[in-house]
Design a protein around this motif. Structure first.
Motif, PDB file in Angstrom:
ATOM      1  N   VAL A   7       0.877  -1.155   0.000  1.00  0.00           N
ATOM      2  CA  VAL A   7       0.000   0.000   0.000  1.00  0.00           C
ATOM      3  C   VAL A   7       0.921   1.212   0.000  1.00  0.00           C
ATOM      4  CG1 VAL A   7      -1.780   1.239   1.259  1.00  0.00           C
ATOM      5  CG2 VAL A   7      -1.755  -1.261   1.261  1.00  0.00           C
ATOM      6  N   ARG A   8       0.631   2.190  -0.825  1.00  0.00           N
ATOM      7  CA  ARG A   8       1.574   3.268  -1.069  1.00  0.00           C
ATOM      8  C   ARG A   8       2.147   3.837   0.220  1.00  0.00           C
ATOM      9  NH1 ARG A   8      -0.668   6.539  -6.363  1.00  0.00           N
ATOM     10  NH2 ARG A   8      -1.059   4.693  -7.631  1.00  0.00           N
ATOM     11  N   SER A   9       3.454   4.025   0.214  1.00  0.00           N
ATOM     12  CA  SER A   9       4.146   4.395   1.439  1.00  0.00           C
ATOM     13  C   SER A   9       4.365   5.887   1.589  1.00  0.00           C
ATOM     14  CB  SER A   9       5.504   3.681   1.496  1.00  0.00           C
ATOM     15  OG  SER A   9       6.296   4.029   0.376  1.00  0.00           O
ATOM     16  N   ALA A  10       3.963   6.692   0.612  1.00  0.00           N
ATOM     17  CA  ALA A  10       4.107   8.136   0.752  1.00  0.00           C
ATOM     18  C   ALA A  10       3.219   8.627   1.883  1.00  0.00           C
ATOM     19  CB  ALA A  10       3.753   8.831  -0.564  1.00  0.00           C
ATOM     20  N   SER A  11       3.553   9.826   2.389  1.00  0.00           N
ATOM     21  CA  SER A  11       2.831  10.359   3.546  1.00  0.00           C
ATOM     22  C   SER A  11       1.352  10.551   3.245  1.00  0.00           C
ATOM     23  CB  SER A  11       3.447  11.693   3.976  1.00  0.00           C
ATOM     24  OG  SER A  11       3.379  12.632   2.906  1.00  0.00           O
ATOM     25  N   GLY A  12       0.997  10.690   1.947  1.00  0.00           N
ATOM     26  CA  GLY A  12      -0.409  10.885   1.591  1.00  0.00           C
ATOM     27  C   GLY A  12      -1.108   9.618   1.172  1.00  0.00           C
ATOM     28  N   ALA A  13      -0.634   8.450   1.648  1.00  0.00           N
ATOM     29  CA  ALA A  13      -1.228   7.185   1.205  1.00  0.00           C
ATOM     30  C   ALA A  13      -2.721   7.127   1.502  1.00  0.00           C
ATOM     31  CB  ALA A  13      -0.516   6.010   1.877  1.00  0.00           C
ATOM     32  N   VAL A  77       0.172  -3.636   3.560  1.00  0.00           N
ATOM     33  CA  VAL A  77       0.330  -4.611   2.485  1.00  0.00           C
ATOM     34  C   VAL A  77      -1.052  -5.008   1.982  1.00  0.00           C
ATOM     35  CG1 VAL A  77       1.225  -6.889   1.860  1.00  0.00           C
ATOM     36  CG2 VAL A  77       2.427  -5.517   3.560  1.00  0.00           C
ATOM     37  N   ASP A  78      -1.178  -5.094   0.676  1.00  0.00           N
ATOM     38  CA  ASP A  78      -2.445  -5.482   0.044  1.00  0.00           C
ATOM     39  C   ASP A  78      -2.310  -6.895  -0.521  1.00  0.00           C
ATOM     40  OD1 ASP A  78      -4.738  -5.793  -1.414  1.00  0.00           O
ATOM     41  OD2 ASP A  78      -4.387  -4.117  -2.784  1.00  0.00           O
ATOM     42  N   LEU A  79      -2.995  -7.846   0.107  1.00  0.00           N
ATOM     43  CA  LEU A  79      -3.092  -9.206  -0.430  1.00  0.00           C
ATOM     44  C   LEU A  79      -4.386  -9.277  -1.235  1.00  0.00           C
ATOM     45  CD1 LEU A  79      -2.140 -11.481   2.621  1.00  0.00           C
ATOM     46  CD2 LEU A  79      -0.645 -10.367   0.980  1.00  0.00           C
ATOM     47  N   THR A  80      -4.267  -9.583  -2.517  1.00  0.00           N
ATOM     48  CA  THR A  80      -5.455  -9.661  -3.371  1.00  0.00           C
ATOM     49  C   THR A  80      -5.719 -11.114  -3.729  1.00  0.00           C
ATOM     50  OG1 THR A  80      -4.950  -7.488  -4.300  1.00  0.00           O
ATOM     51  CG2 THR A  80      -6.548  -8.841  -5.471  1.00  0.00           C
ATOM     52  N   ASN A 139      -1.265 -11.506  15.734  1.00  0.00           N
ATOM     53  CA  ASN A 139      -2.406 -10.620  15.516  1.00  0.00           C
ATOM     54  C   ASN A 139      -2.131  -9.639  14.390  1.00  0.00           C
ATOM     55  OD1 ASN A 139      -1.609  -7.770  16.782  1.00  0.00           O
ATOM     56  ND2 ASN A 139      -0.813  -9.380  18.141  1.00  0.00           N
ATOM     57  N   LEU A 140      -3.176  -9.323  13.646  1.00  0.00           N
ATOM     58  CA  LEU A 140      -3.110  -8.366  12.542  1.00  0.00           C
ATOM     59  C   LEU A 140      -4.322  -7.450  12.598  1.00  0.00           C
ATOM     60  CD1 LEU A 140      -2.227 -10.745   9.550  1.00  0.00           C
ATOM     61  CD2 LEU A 140      -0.652  -9.160  10.674  1.00  0.00           C
ATOM     62  N   VAL A 141      -4.184  -6.323  11.928  1.00  0.00           N
ATOM     63  CA  VAL A 141      -5.309  -5.420  11.700  1.00  0.00           C
ATOM     64  C   VAL A 141      -5.472  -5.318  10.187  1.00  0.00           C
ATOM     65  CG1 VAL A 141      -6.255  -3.111  12.022  1.00  0.00           C
ATOM     66  CG2 VAL A 141      -4.778  -4.109  13.792  1.00  0.00           C
ATOM     67  N   HIS A 160      -9.651  -7.837  -1.581  1.00  0.00           N
ATOM     68  CA  HIS A 160      -8.447  -7.186  -1.086  1.00  0.00           C
ATOM     69  C   HIS A 160      -8.408  -7.341   0.428  1.00  0.00           C
ATOM     70  CE1 HIS A 160      -7.389  -4.997  -4.821  1.00  0.00           C
ATOM     71  NE2 HIS A 160      -8.697  -4.951  -5.012  1.00  0.00           N
ATOM     72  N   ALA A 161      -7.342  -7.917   0.929  1.00  0.00           N
ATOM     73  CA  ALA A 161      -7.081  -7.932   2.370  1.00  0.00           C
ATOM     74  C   ALA A 161      -5.976  -6.918   2.608  1.00  0.00           C
ATOM     75  CB  ALA A 161      -6.668  -9.320   2.837  1.00  0.00           C
ATOM     76  N   VAL A 162      -6.354  -5.729   3.048  1.00  0.00           N
ATOM     77  CA  VAL A 162      -5.388  -4.647   3.242  1.00  0.00           C
ATOM     78  C   VAL A 162      -4.915  -4.699   4.690  1.00  0.00           C
ATOM     79  CG1 VAL A 162      -4.954  -2.178   3.035  1.00  0.00           C
ATOM     80  CG2 VAL A 162      -6.600  -3.291   1.514  1.00  0.00           C
ATOM     81  N   ILE A 163      -3.682  -5.140   4.862  1.00  0.00           N
ATOM     82  CA  ILE A 163      -3.120  -5.334   6.199  1.00  0.00           C
ATOM     83  C   ILE A 163      -2.416  -4.049   6.608  1.00  0.00           C
ATOM     84  CG2 ILE A 163      -1.593  -6.726   7.628  1.00  0.00           C
ATOM     85  CD1 ILE A 163      -1.844  -8.942   5.524  1.00  0.00           C
ATOM     86  N   ALA A 164      -2.859  -3.448   7.702  1.00  0.00           N
ATOM     87  CA  ALA A 164      -2.247  -2.224   8.191  1.00  0.00           C
ATOM     88  C   ALA A 164      -0.884  -2.525   8.803  1.00  0.00           C
ATOM     89  CB  ALA A 164      -3.146  -1.557   9.221  1.00  0.00           C
TER      90      ALA A 164
END
Length: 1016
Positions: A7-13, A77-80, A139-141, A160-164
């Motif tokens: 998931v984009r790592s820039a400050s504006g993600a 991280v985005d698991l699709t 544990n994950l979020v 999409h499983a978007v893991i924070a």
């Protein structure tokens, strides 16, 4: 299919997601939901709201606390998880609402897969003695979002499983997620998801067919034309990958990520679904018959049958699976319980036993030990009905508890997957070390050590340096049967062996050379003047003499080899099985000395084991050759020295501007070579880490040479055969075979399935596991499950057909051997002329030979403008261009790098796709093979070059008795004395090896008598 992306790592993600409304806009997904124990701890549940999602991606907890608020913070991280195309088509064209939805089959499979990811792959990092050590958190979020279309607006159900970038440490503190294990296990996660989805779809009454690797499948009955019509996005990805010269699955994943267009906004979703239905109807498919049949099968399932319990159900399942797996699963198989149908609770558990047994065989052919994670993936990918990771993990635990699999040593704070080994691998390594020990003091020195240096120097073509002289002296003067010479790349081992061979000749001793492949055999004969043959041919000719000694053939073989010296070159490439056989044959035939020469830091064997390194760590008599006399520049000497100690990243930095980045490294390397003058081309080799890159380079160079006229004429189109890399066990599965391939059966190789020797075309693969073969006009129905699982001789070979356009002037290599004409596999040649009489070539030995147009060797060749690293080992060249790609993760290892950079005398250029990424991969991937003794903690064969996860725990396990193990092949009880024959070798108690110098590896406590300690 599973794809992984940052998931984009820039400050504006978070702002990006909010702006595009990619995940959270109304109508962009059918379902959204929070998941993970970490989310539950934070009070996040139900539907995902935009504000909460943005905050979590920014690392801000609901309490307002900010986590890991650093510059360039990664958001997640985005698991699709993408369902097979046929599943999507059925869901949207037939309207089967059981497939999608909050409680649908696909979401259930994703949720179960993510539960496994959370339990096994979630980590944070903790400072321990100044090092960042991974700590398992459990544990994950994450947020789940279900979507229905591909980027090309095809029906494509995906989640999409978007893991924070958050996890809660054992001490209760929240911190950044260490996601390395999630990234590195992407294929494992995919296999787990596909197994869960297969199970869910079968519960709905659908029948599935395996397709490709990683457990991928399609629903039986959905026409191929329909699948292709709804796969526009896939075709676009394959087209772009072909344009870039990318062939690996990992590389295509990168193309998938990098070619993503902004998500198309579809306001009329109902209209889009109507379009899909009409498109399918135009192809003659509405799916109603499939849906009705599936619902009927599902409705017939009573509650009891749905659980599939009871003796009858289990027995039926076992019978069906046994028919699929064949004789590998006989009742006496030590990895399968006896009375399987009676003692298991469900068919899925019974099938899991069969799947795990077969998976162990597949993995143990290539490795002496393997992780339980990889064992689970391999078992799942066999696709047995109802078998999921839960069943497999329970079965593996049972095998470990019963000692049928042997658990590896654990370390404090070690979060890596647990390793297991087999009893046979352990016995083989124990037997090798015992054979080395038994040979000590059993050899008569050729000459005294005091006179050896002068004699050796007098016979050498050039003055031997200290390392060469010490190694040669040890060989000719040692009293031990097995002698090891560990020499780095470029140490001048051939020169040293030439001196040894000449002294042996003057002493009336016969020397026979052995090497892994035919080109190495030729190099040993040419470079050292030693008559040589392949290890495989030597073993095949003499293995029977280990157990069968009351024959004239044995007496003749003993008369031939007694008192001889066997010299094995490039010994790092010898498997444990072959190493044991070499020692057994040497003892049986009275071989005076077995000399093992090589470099343990270079390529290891393809099959299981690292016997050369094992013998060194176990206290074998050894000389070292550490002086590099090949490289002629300070830069290359430094690069080679760093490569030899595993510092590939530093070596690349020393190369500096000689490391060139390019999006398509294989294409660029070919263009660089084509840009050289004819003289520079002759002095410059091109090496590639993998087969795919080599093929691209070969074709591009040939095209370039044809364009400039350096290769001439219309040439000839040949059908050549390229080997498919499979294990013996994989050949027992119909899913391994593809129409258009060929199955070559050697003499006696197909007798258990009724196939005579010959080359068969694979015509059709049936869902019931049968394969149709053609031999000329004859059609044969072949059942691969009937192949013997215990046969280890390589008499079956699956190959791909490939069209090769050959021109005059082309550089080629042989891919098979014709001994009568002195044509050896991997040896190089050049095409001189092509005409009606045939193809005339000039061999590496400058001999001319004309092959008529029907000559079988014209189907056993390939272009040779580029060589892979296995072909390159042992080669020396003035200049080289070496290609490595971070996309080829398994090939980005220190051993391949070592070979690639140490072949060169004067100038080396590396062409890579991503320098920084490749450096990281090389520094974390030694490319080492596994060892059973090392896995259980008895020997430290390949000491880790990077800080490990923690110190070794004190290892004081209880014993597990191995005395009842079945004997290894060629290891029967010794016969009664008095027959005048040497005693048969036997597996006996392994004595404690002597103390070793620090650079040989640490030796742990000796093995107890007839047993090995295990903490089970």
């Amino acid at each position: 299919m599973l794809s992984v992306a940052s998931v984009r790592s820039a400050s504006g993600a978070a702002g990006y997601f909010a702006k595009d409304d990619y995940y959270t806009a109304e109508g962009s997904s059918e379902i959204s939901a929070w998941g993970g124990d970490g989310a539950s701890d934070l009070g996040l549940s139900g539907e995902v709201t935009k504000d909460a999602f943005e905050s979590i991606l920014n690392g801000v907890l609901p309490s307002g606390e900010g986590i890991a608020q650093v510059e360039n913070r990664r958001s997640g991280v985005d698991l699709t998880f993408s369902a097979p195309k046929s599943v999507s088509v059925l869901a949207y064209v037939t309207g089967d609402k059981r497939i999608l939805g909050e409680n649908g089959a696909n979401m259930k499979a994703v949720a179960r897969a993510m539960a496994w990811v959370e339990k096994n792959l979630s980590e944070g990092r903790k400072d321990i003695e100044g090092r960042k050590v991974p700590i398992q958190t459990g544990n994950l979020v994450y947020a789940l979002f279900q979507h229905d279309t591909s980027r090309a607006l095809d029906p494509q159900a995906h989640v999409h499983a978007v893991i924070a970038n958050l996890t809660k440490m054992p001490d209760g503190k929240w911190q950044a997620l260490h996601a390395d294990k999630i990234w590195s296990n992407n294929s494992v996660i995919g296999s787990i998801y596909h197994a869960f989805l297969r199970e869910e779809m079968e519960k709905l009454g659908y029948q599935v067919e395996l397709k490709g690797k990683h457990g991928t499948f399609e629903i039986a009955g959905v026409p191929k034309a329909v699948l292709e019509a709804f796969s526009q996005r896939r075709e676009a990805i394959l087209e772009k990958a072909a344009e870039l010269g990318i062939t690996s699955h990992k590389g295509r994943d990168g193309v998938t990520t990098n070619t993503r267009d902004p998500k198309l906004n579809v306001e009329d979703r109902e209209g889009l679904q109507r379009d899909w239905i009409e498109k399918a109807a135009a192809l003659g498919f509405d799916g109603k018959a499939l849906l009705d049949a599936a619902q009927s099968r599902s409705d017939q399932r009573t509650p009891d049958r749905a659980v599939e319990r009871g003796y009858r159900a289990v027995t039926d399942a076992v019978t069906s699976a046994w028919e699929k797996l064949g004789s590998v699963l006989r009742p006496r198989d030590p990895l399968v319980d006896r009375g399987l149908g009676r003692i298991t609770q469900s068919p899925a558990e019974a099938r899991a036993q069969l799947a795990v047994a077969s998976a162990v065989r597949m993995l143990s052919e290539r490795e002496a030990a393997f992780s339980t994670t990889m064992l689970g993936k391999t078992a799942l990918d066999l696709g047995l009905k109802g078998v999921t990771i839960d069943h497999v993990e329970r079965r593996v635990e049972q095998l470990v508890e019963r000692g049928r699999l042997i658990a590896g040593q654990t370390r404090e704070n070690d979060t890596r997957p647990r390793m297991v080994t087999t009893q046979e691998a352990l016995r083989t390594e124990e037997s090798i070390l015992k054979a080395v020990e038994q040979g000590k003091g059993q050899s008569t020195p050729m000459i005294a050590a005091s006179e050896a240096p002068e004699r050796l120097q007098a016979t050498a073509d050039r003055e031997l340096n200290a390392g060469q002289l010490a190694a040669a002296t040890l060989i000719v003067s040692s009293e031990d049967r097995t002698v090891v010479v560990q020499g780095i790349a470029g140490a001048g081992k051939s020169t040293m062996l030439q001196a040894v061979a000449r002294v042996a000749e003057t002493e009336g001793r016969t020397v026979t050379g052995l090497a892994f492949q035919n080109k190495m055999v030729a190099d040993l004969a040419e470079g050292a003047g030693i008559k040589s043959q392949t290890i495989a041919s030597f073993i095949m000719a003499n293995e029977r003499h280990v157990t069968n000694r009351d024959t004239d053939a044995y007496d003749q073989a003993r008369a031939t080899f007694a008192g001889q010296m066997l010299i094995v070159d490039e010994t790092s490439m010898v498997s444990s099985d072959d190493m044991l056989k070499l020692h057994q044959i040497s003892a049986a035939l009275g071989v005076e000395k077995l000399v093992l020469v090589g470099d343990r830091q270079q390529l290891s064997s393809i099959d299981a084991g690292k016997s050369f390194a094992l013998i060194q760590a176990g206290g074998g008599t050894m000389a070292r050759m550490d002086e590099n006399i090949r490289q002629r520049t300070d830069q290359l000497r430094t690069v080679a020295a760093l490569a030899n100690v595993g510092e590939a990243g530093k070596a690349m930095k020393v190369l500096g501007d000689n490391v060139v980045e390019h999006q398509s490294p294989a294409h660029h390397a070919a263009d660089m070579w084509l840009g050289l003058s004819p003289e520079e081309r002759e002095a410059t080799a091109v090496f590639a880490s993998g087969r795919a890159s080599r093929a691209i380079i070969n074709q591009r160079i040939q095209d370039g040479l044809a364009g400039e006229g350096s290769v001439r004429g219309k040439g000839i189109h040949l059908t050549v055969y390229e080997r498919v890399n499979t294990t013996r066990e994989e050949l027992r599965y119909a899913s391994t075979y593809q129409p258009g391939q060929t199955l070559e059966v050697g003499r006696g190789g197909g007798q258990d399935v009724g196939l005579v020797a010959g080359r068969y075309d694979v015509d059709k693969v049936h869902p019931n596991g049968k394969v149709d073969l053609k031999l000329g006009n004859k059609r044969i129905r072949f059942d691969p499950q009937k192949l013997s699982p215990t046969e280890k001789r390589d008499r079956l070979q699956l190959s791909e057909k490939k069209d090769l356009h050959l021109r005059e002037g082309d550089r080629i290599r042989w891919t098979a051997t014709d001994k009568d004409r002195n044509l050896h596999s991997s040896a190089l040649a050049r095409v001189l002329t092509i005409d009606a009489n045939g193809v005339t070539v000039e061999t590496a030995g400058k001999e001319r030979l004309t092959l008529d147009l029907g000559d079988p060797m014209l189907s056993r060749l390939d272009l040779a403008y580029s060589l892979n690293m296995h072909m390159a080992q042992g080669i020396t060249t003035d200049k080289a261009i070496t290609v490595m790609s971070s996309q080829e993760r398994n090939l980005s290892n220190q051993r391949l790098f070592n070979v690639g950079v140490t072949r060169v005398r004067d100038e080396l250029t590396m062409v890579v796709d991503d320098k920084e990424k490749l450096e990281r991969q090389l520094d974390h991937n030694a490319g080492n093979k596994t060892s059973a003794l090392e896995t259980i903690g008895r020997l430290d064969v390949d000491r880790e070059r990077t800080p490990g996860p923690g110190p070794r725990e004190k290892f004081d396990p209880g014993p597990i008795d191995l005395k009842d193990l079945p004997p290894l092949p060629g290891d029967p009880p010794a016969p009664a004395d008095g027959n005048g024959k040497p005693p048969l070798p036997k597996v006996d108690d392994l004595k404690s090896p002597p103390d070793l110098k620090p650079d040989r590896g640490d030796v742990l406590p000796p093995l107890p008598e007839r047993s090995l300690g295990l903490d089970l």
